[in-house]
Scaffold this motif. Sequence first.
Motif, mmCIF file in Angstrom:
data_model
loop_
_atom_site.group_PDB
_atom_site.id
_atom_site.type_symbol
_atom_site.label_atom_id
_atom_site.label_comp_id
_atom_site.label_asym_id
_atom_site.label_seq_id
_atom_site.Cartn_x
_atom_site.Cartn_y
_atom_site.Cartn_z
ATOM 1 N N ALA A 1 0.852 -1.196 0.000
ATOM 2 C CA ALA A 1 0.000 0.000 0.000
ATOM 3 C C ALA A 1 0.882 1.237 0.000
ATOM 4 C CB ALA A 1 -0.920 0.002 1.216
ATOM 5 N N VAL A 2 0.526 2.213 -0.855
ATOM 6 C CA VAL A 2 1.352 3.410 -1.025
ATOM 7 C C VAL A 2 0.460 4.615 -1.292
ATOM 8 C CG1 VAL A 2 3.074 4.548 -2.488
ATOM 9 C CG2 VAL A 2 3.346 2.133 -1.923
ATOM 10 N N VAL A 3 0.850 5.766 -0.743
ATOM 11 C CA VAL A 3 0.284 7.055 -1.144
ATOM 12 C C VAL A 3 1.440 8.036 -1.269
ATOM 13 C CG1 VAL A 3 -1.162 9.021 -0.513
ATOM 14 C CG2 VAL A 3 -1.944 6.704 -0.011
ATOM 15 N N LEU A 4 1.622 8.591 -2.462
ATOM 16 C CA LEU A 4 2.600 9.657 -2.692
ATOM 17 C C LEU A 4 1.828 10.922 -3.021
ATOM 18 C CD1 LEU A 4 5.476 10.723 -3.081
ATOM 19 C CD2 LEU A 4 5.372 9.906 -5.451
ATOM 20 N N TYR A 5 2.052 11.974 -2.240
ATOM 21 C CA TYR A 5 1.206 13.165 -2.318
ATOM 22 C C TYR A 5 2.069 14.416 -2.415
ATOM 23 C CZ TYR A 5 -3.216 15.630 -1.415
ATOM 24 O OH TYR A 5 -4.360 16.390 -1.523
ATOM 25 N N ASP A 6 1.714 15.282 -3.371
ATOM 26 C CA ASP A 6 2.361 16.584 -3.498
ATOM 27 C C ASP A 6 1.547 17.599 -2.707
ATOM 28 O OD1 ASP A 6 3.822 18.832 -4.352
ATOM 29 O OD2 ASP A 6 2.469 19.117 -6.034
ATOM 30 N N LEU A 7 2.110 18.109 -1.623
ATOM 31 C CA LEU A 7 1.375 19.020 -0.756
ATOM 32 C C LEU A 7 1.175 20.385 -1.391
ATOM 33 C CD1 LEU A 7 2.994 18.197 2.710
ATOM 34 C CD2 LEU A 7 0.697 17.593 1.936
ATOM 35 N N ASP A 8 2.091 20.818 -2.234
ATOM 36 C CA ASP A 8 1.976 22.139 -2.847
ATOM 37 C C ASP A 8 0.818 22.213 -3.825
ATOM 38 O OD1 ASP A 8 4.485 23.256 -1.645
ATOM 39 O OD2 ASP A 8 5.359 21.622 -2.787
ATOM 40 N N THR B 1 -1.619 26.310 -8.337
ATOM 41 C CA THR B 1 -0.394 25.526 -8.203
ATOM 42 C C THR B 1 -0.658 24.160 -8.808
ATOM 43 O OG1 THR B 1 0.264 26.677 -6.187
ATOM 44 C CG2 THR B 1 1.292 24.546 -6.615
ATOM 45 N N THR B 2 0.058 23.841 -9.862
ATOM 46 C CA THR B 2 -0.178 22.593 -10.577
ATOM 47 C C THR B 2 1.058 21.703 -10.505
ATOM 48 O OG1 THR B 2 0.595 23.508 -12.684
ATOM 49 C CG2 THR B 2 -1.754 23.695 -12.182
ATOM 50 N N LEU B 3 0.820 20.428 -10.403
ATOM 51 C CA LEU B 3 1.893 19.439 -10.464
ATOM 52 C C LEU B 3 2.034 18.997 -11.906
ATOM 53 C CD1 LEU B 3 3.898 17.610 -8.931
ATOM 54 C CD2 LEU B 3 2.077 15.920 -8.833
ATOM 55 N N THR C 1 7.138 20.014 -1.806
ATOM 56 C CA THR C 1 6.935 19.362 -0.518
ATOM 57 C C THR C 1 6.063 18.131 -0.718
ATOM 58 O OG1 THR C 1 6.934 21.560 0.483
ATOM 59 C CG2 THR C 1 6.271 19.732 1.889
ATOM 60 N N TRP C 2 6.523 17.009 -0.170
ATOM 61 C CA TRP C 2 5.866 15.730 -0.401
ATOM 62 C C TRP C 2 5.561 15.019 0.909
ATOM 63 C CZ3 TRP C 2 5.498 14.247 -5.655
ATOM 64 C CH2 TRP C 2 6.275 14.979 -6.556
ATOM 65 N N LEU C 3 4.560 14.153 0.850
ATOM 66 C CA LEU C 3 4.328 13.154 1.884
ATOM 67 C C LEU C 3 4.222 11.802 1.196
ATOM 68 C CD1 LEU C 3 1.730 14.678 4.400
ATOM 69 C CD2 LEU C 3 4.067 13.979 4.907
ATOM 70 N N LEU C 4 4.818 10.797 1.824
ATOM 71 C CA LEU C 4 4.806 9.463 1.246
ATOM 72 C C LEU C 4 4.520 8.442 2.340
ATOM 73 C CD1 LEU C 4 5.297 7.335 -0.950
ATOM 74 C CD2 LEU C 4 7.762 7.603 -0.564
ATOM 75 N N VAL C 5 3.506 7.619 2.112
ATOM 76 C CA VAL C 5 3.150 6.531 3.017
ATOM 77 C C VAL C 5 3.463 5.220 2.314
ATOM 78 C CG1 VAL C 5 1.310 5.399 4.313
ATOM 79 C CG2 VAL C 5 1.326 7.905 4.085
ATOM 80 N N VAL C 6 4.282 4.407 2.953
ATOM 81 C CA VAL C 6 4.609 3.077 2.446
ATOM 82 C C VAL C 6 4.239 2.068 3.523
ATOM 83 C CG1 VAL C 6 6.447 1.521 1.698
ATOM 84 C CG2 VAL C 6 6.489 3.933 0.998
ATOM 85 N N MET C 7 3.363 1.124 3.189
ATOM 86 C CA MET C 7 2.932 0.113 4.154
ATOM 87 C C MET C 7 3.018 -1.273 3.518
ATOM 88 S SD MET C 7 -0.370 2.029 5.918
ATOM 89 C CE MET C 7 -0.393 0.905 7.322
ATOM 90 N N GLY C 8 3.300 -2.255 4.343
ATOM 91 C CA GLY C 8 3.295 -3.635 3.872
ATOM 92 C C GLY C 8 4.456 -3.996 2.987
ATOM 93 N N LEU D 1 7.466 18.624 -11.426
ATOM 94 C CA LEU D 1 7.710 19.975 -10.943
ATOM 95 C C LEU D 1 6.367 20.629 -10.680
ATOM 96 C CD1 LEU D 1 7.041 22.183 -13.454
ATOM 97 C CD2 LEU D 1 9.033 21.042 -14.402
ATOM 98 N N THR D 2 6.400 21.663 -9.884
ATOM 99 C CA THR D 2 5.177 22.434 -9.663
ATOM 100 C C THR D 2 5.324 23.788 -10.344
ATOM 101 O OG1 THR D 2 6.027 23.263 -7.544
ATOM 102 C CG2 THR D 2 4.570 21.337 -7.485
ATOM 103 N N ALA D 3 4.217 24.342 -10.769
ATOM 104 C CA ALA D 3 4.219 25.648 -11.416
ATOM 105 C C ALA D 3 2.954 26.388 -11.036
ATOM 106 C CB ALA D 3 4.320 25.503 -12.924
ATOM 107 N N ARG D 4 3.032 27.712 -11.120
ATOM 108 C CA ARG D 4 1.871 28.559 -10.857
ATOM 109 C C ARG D 4 1.325 29.020 -12.199
ATOM 110 N NH1 ARG D 4 -0.703 29.404 -6.257
ATOM 111 N NH2 ARG D 4 -0.673 31.668 -6.414
#
Length: 445
Positions: free
Chosen positions: A36-43, A341-343, A271-278, A307-310
């Motif tokens: 199980a994984v969630v990779l998230y761009d906070l920006d 703000t777009t990824l 800025t990122w958050l990443l959850v790695v499980m299992g 990358l992120t851009a405005r």
Amino acid sequence: MKRVFALALALGAAFCWAVSAAAGWEPPESAVNAEAVVLYDLDADKVVFEKNAREVRAAASLTKMMTGLLLLESGADLSQSFTIPEELRGEFERIQAENGSDADLKIGETVTLESLLYACMLPSGNDAASVIAYYLGNGDMEAFFAQMNARAAELGCENTSFTCAHGLYGLEYGNHTTAWDMFLIARACRANEAFMEVVSSTGYWMPLTNMHTQAESADAPAGAAYYIRTTNVMQLPDQELYRPYIRGIKTGFTDEAGRCFVSSAESGGMTWLLVVMGAPVQLAEDGFNWAFHTTADLYDWALVNFLTARLPNTETPLASVPLAYCAESETADLYAAGALTTLQCLDSVVEVRLEALPEALEAPVEAGTPAGLAAVYIDGERVGQVELVTGADYARSGWLYWRARLEPCLPVAAVCAGALLALALLAAAARRVGRRAKRAAGGRR
């Protein structure tokens, strides 16, 4: 005539929508060795990649994120001391029987809340987590578990149940969560500066206490008893998997949960958050667990490809529309009132499409007057919109305004004037005829 600046911005970038597969972007298969994984761009506030994100799983020591967060959110003075009560002896013995990690706390030891927090989050001390639960529950552990579940619900967690403060007990005991819920909790943790200061640390000197009366090493600073080190090897510069952009957050492991790791990363203004499980229980050939390898591989992939851009550009006009009754300008320039703000990923097309533009504007117009929309599309998919506004004040010309108002009346006025002139001419002619007649009559007398 309406003049619109159509924008086709080939930025060499693409937006990856809620799941990267939606835009055809997925990490290499070898990068994801976890269940199980969630990779998230906070920006950009977007999911970049997810796998089995809402599958219920054992939480392991990721549970301690909530325990530490609640201690900080309680507002308690972390310099306050607390004596570990005899009532926790059974809990301590159970932790030892389960081969759970501990921070070498003792029943009857008086420690600060700060020490408990570091002992819980860095070496993943199950004993420290239980002491925090006892303290915040006022001696009622079940009351603290209720606090954990209430806070999880506030954060939007829908498949999380906490029945212990440390995660050593799993699905059989009702302690479970999902990768998505862990992301929601981690996002709240990351927003807490004090929490991030703790989990971004590589170690902490536990102070001397009534149970630890002597320093355990010659290099211990004054007043320190022993050193506790983070289980997050990706923050340790002497480790092969060290990544300087990693900021916390928490590791976890039980045979049931597998190897788990929740991390935050900051690099290149992103800025990122990443959850790695299992991740697999067995270690990789280099001796590191697969949760760390998966984390490293996913960040290495994301930091190269995203990358992120405005968007859109707020400094230049995006359109101009006809402007009536203004002597200074025949058109009004329109600007984006803000930006999204777009990824974005490599090798795609970004477009800004103008919508709902007025046919014309009438002066007076103040700067900032709404006048249409600018919609952002990435690879043909709409990702959001911003309002278009006028970029300047436009004054009204009274002469132009009244001329325009009177112009429709000019044909009627001309007819009336012509009729009046004709009547005047006829009247003048009649007077001339009358005068001649009088003269002629006088001559006959």
